[in-house]
Design a protein around this motif. Structure first.
Motif, PDB file in Angstrom:
ATOM      1  N   SER A  79      -1.565  27.759  -1.926  1.00 53.62           N
ATOM      2  CA  SER A  79      -2.710  28.466  -1.385  1.00 53.62           C
ATOM      3  C   SER A  79      -2.245  29.506  -0.369  1.00 53.62           C
ATOM      4  O   SER A  79      -1.275  29.281   0.354  1.00 53.62           O
ATOM      5  CB  SER A  79      -3.687  27.488  -0.713  1.00 53.62           C
ATOM      6  OG  SER A  79      -4.682  28.175   0.018  1.00 53.62           O
ATOM      7  N   GLY A  82      -3.622  28.289   3.508  1.00 53.50           N
ATOM      8  CA  GLY A  82      -3.259  27.012   4.092  1.00 53.50           C
ATOM      9  C   GLY A  82      -2.501  27.199   5.398  1.00 53.50           C
ATOM     10  O   GLY A  82      -2.338  28.312   5.899  1.00 53.50           O
ATOM     11  N   VAL A  83      -1.984  26.102   5.930  1.00 55.50           N
ATOM     12  CA  VAL A  83      -1.302  26.160   7.225  1.00 55.50           C
ATOM     13  C   VAL A  83       0.202  26.375   7.083  1.00 55.50           C
ATOM     14  O   VAL A  83       0.902  26.550   8.082  1.00 55.50           O
ATOM     15  CB  VAL A  83      -1.568  24.878   8.049  1.00 55.50           C
ATOM     16  CG1 VAL A  83      -3.054  24.683   8.270  1.00 55.50           C
ATOM     17  CG2 VAL A  83      -0.961  23.645   7.377  1.00 55.50           C
ATOM     18  N   SER A 115      -2.928  29.489  13.212  1.00 58.30           N
ATOM     19  CA  SER A 115      -3.650  28.956  12.063  1.00 58.30           C
ATOM     20  C   SER A 115      -5.012  28.488  12.545  1.00 58.30           C
ATOM     21  O   SER A 115      -5.233  28.341  13.752  1.00 58.30           O
ATOM     22  CB  SER A 115      -2.882  27.789  11.426  1.00 58.30           C
ATOM     23  OG  SER A 115      -3.425  27.445  10.171  1.00 58.30           O
ATOM     24  N   LYS A 116      -5.926  28.243  11.632  1.00 60.31           N
ATOM     25  CA  LYS A 116      -7.224  27.718  12.011  1.00 60.31           C
ATOM     26  C   LYS A 116      -7.071  26.286  12.523  1.00 60.31           C
ATOM     27  O   LYS A 116      -6.433  25.451  11.878  1.00 60.31           O
ATOM     28  CB  LYS A 116      -8.197  27.776  10.834  1.00 60.31           C
ATOM     29  CG  LYS A 116      -8.680  29.193  10.535  1.00 60.31           C
ATOM     30  CD  LYS A 116      -9.685  29.215   9.414  1.00 60.31           C
ATOM     31  CE  LYS A 116     -10.302  30.606   9.298  1.00 60.31           C
ATOM     32  NZ  LYS A 116      -9.309  31.682   9.197  1.00 60.31           N
ATOM     33  N   GLU A 118      -9.118  23.778  12.736  1.00 56.75           N
ATOM     34  CA  GLU A 118      -9.662  22.725  11.870  1.00 56.75           C
ATOM     35  C   GLU A 118      -8.728  22.429  10.701  1.00 56.75           C
ATOM     36  O   GLU A 118      -8.546  21.264  10.324  1.00 56.75           O
ATOM     37  CB  GLU A 118     -11.035  23.133  11.358  1.00 56.75           C
ATOM     38  CG  GLU A 118     -12.117  23.128  12.439  1.00 56.75           C
ATOM     39  CD  GLU A 118     -13.483  23.503  11.890  1.00 56.75           C
ATOM     40  OE1 GLU A 118     -13.556  23.933  10.718  1.00 56.75           O
ATOM     41  OE2 GLU A 118     -14.471  23.362  12.635  1.00 56.75           O
ATOM     42  N   LYS A 119      -8.146  23.467  10.126  1.00 58.71           N
ATOM     43  CA  LYS A 119      -7.220  23.251   9.009  1.00 58.71           C
ATOM     44  C   LYS A 119      -5.969  22.498   9.467  1.00 58.71           C
ATOM     45  O   LYS A 119      -5.431  21.660   8.727  1.00 58.71           O
ATOM     46  CB  LYS A 119      -6.839  24.590   8.374  1.00 58.71           C
ATOM     47  CG  LYS A 119      -7.945  25.208   7.521  1.00 58.71           C
ATOM     48  CD  LYS A 119      -7.447  26.437   6.806  1.00 58.71           C
ATOM     49  CE  LYS A 119      -8.511  26.999   5.862  1.00 58.71           C
ATOM     50  NZ  LYS A 119      -8.763  26.103   4.730  1.00 58.71           N
ATOM     51  N   GLU A 122      -6.939  18.858   9.782  1.00 56.99           N
ATOM     52  CA  GLU A 122      -7.035  18.262   8.444  1.00 56.99           C
ATOM     53  C   GLU A 122      -5.642  17.989   7.872  1.00 56.99           C
ATOM     54  O   GLU A 122      -5.401  16.937   7.267  1.00 56.99           O
ATOM     55  CB  GLU A 122      -7.801  19.202   7.505  1.00 56.99           C
ATOM     56  CG  GLU A 122      -9.286  19.330   7.806  1.00 56.99           C
ATOM     57  CD  GLU A 122      -9.943  20.410   6.969  1.00 56.99           C
ATOM     58  OE1 GLU A 122      -9.239  20.995   6.099  1.00 56.99           O
ATOM     59  OE2 GLU A 122     -11.142  20.683   7.174  1.00 56.99           O
ATOM     60  N   PHE A 123      -4.740  18.924   8.068  1.00 54.35           N
ATOM     61  CA  PHE A 123      -3.381  18.784   7.550  1.00 54.35           C
ATOM     62  C   PHE A 123      -2.667  17.604   8.189  1.00 54.35           C
ATOM     63  O   PHE A 123      -2.077  16.762   7.497  1.00 54.35           O
ATOM     64  CB  PHE A 123      -2.609  20.075   7.817  1.00 54.35           C
ATOM     65  CG  PHE A 123      -1.162  20.035   7.425  1.00 54.35           C
ATOM     66  CD1 PHE A 123      -0.786  20.056   6.089  1.00 54.35           C
ATOM     67  CD2 PHE A 123      -0.155  19.984   8.388  1.00 54.35           C
ATOM     68  CE1 PHE A 123       0.554  20.026   5.722  1.00 54.35           C
ATOM     69  CE2 PHE A 123       1.175  19.958   8.028  1.00 54.35           C
ATOM     70  CZ  PHE A 123       1.529  19.974   6.696  1.00 54.35           C
TER      71      PHE A 123
END
Length: 214
Positions: A79, A82-83, A115-116, A118-119, A122-123
């Motif tokens: 992606s 992504g991070v 990076s975001k 929240e992402k 989640e990661f």
């Protein structure tokens, strides 16, 4: 925890060495045909102008030369949002994830998006992972127009000293010290996740307060 921190530092330093070797092999990257920019780079002399080409050049060359550099199980990210940009293993490591950033040589440090938030949460919720920021320093040249990859700095995301989530910029984690290893705070991943959650909650509060005033 001490052993984990030592392992991260060992792999961080090893990756930094490998990337510096890779940069020397890649050398200068020409951008466009001669005469394409008759007045030079002007306002385009910024890292974000060429970051996607840079990211792809580093990723693909690292994959192509993985064997000679002692890199195993290299995988590009599936992606673009992504991070991380790619993952790999050293012979003595678990999977390591890498986010490529660029910085213009000689330019003063400023808060940049990492990076975001929240992402990132989640990661890290799905894996006790090591995520490095690999910052490639670049210089712009003309006649012909090209960029030179002049240096590389690797810092774990969890060690960023200035963890800040911008409430008005899609809740991005930002830092001005993402290539400043001497300033790094050698945190454990749980300590970083806790701090990031606090900063994200604070950013949401600020955003909500700002919206209520409109």
């Amino acid at each position: 925890m001490a052993n984990k921190i030592e392992d991260i530092e060992k792999h961080r330093a090893k990756l930094e060495r490998k990337l510096r070797i890779l940069l020397k092999k890649i050398g200068e990257i020409p951008i466009g045909k001669p005469g394409l920019l008759p007045y030079g780079w002007r306002k385009a002399a910024k890292g974000r102008t060429v970051w996607r080409i840079l990211e792809e050049a580093i990723s693909q060359n690292l994959e192509a030369q993985a064997s000679s550099l002692g890199i195993h199980d290299f995988l590009p990210a599936n992606s673009e949002v992504g991070v991380y940009d790619f993952s790999f293993k050293f012979v003595d490591s678990r999977t390591i994830y890498v986010n490529i950033k660029s910085a213009v040589q000689g330019r003063a440090a400023s808060k940049d998006d990492i990076s975001k938030a929240e992402k990132l949460l989640e990661f890290f919720a799905t894996d006790d992972a090591t995520l490095f920021i690999a910052t490639i320093e670049i210089a712009f040249y003309t006649n012909p127009n090209r960029i030179d990859l002049t240096n590389c700095y690797v810092v774990p995301v969890a060690w960023l000293p200035d963890v800040y989530v911008n409430p008005s910029n899609n809740a991005n984690l930002q830092s001005s010290k993402y290539k400043d290893l001497p300033a790094a705070i050698r945190r454990s991943l749980p300590e970083f996740v806790m701090l990031l959650r606090e900063q994200l909650a604070l950013a949401r509060q600020k955003r909500l307060a700002s919206s209520s005033k409109k």
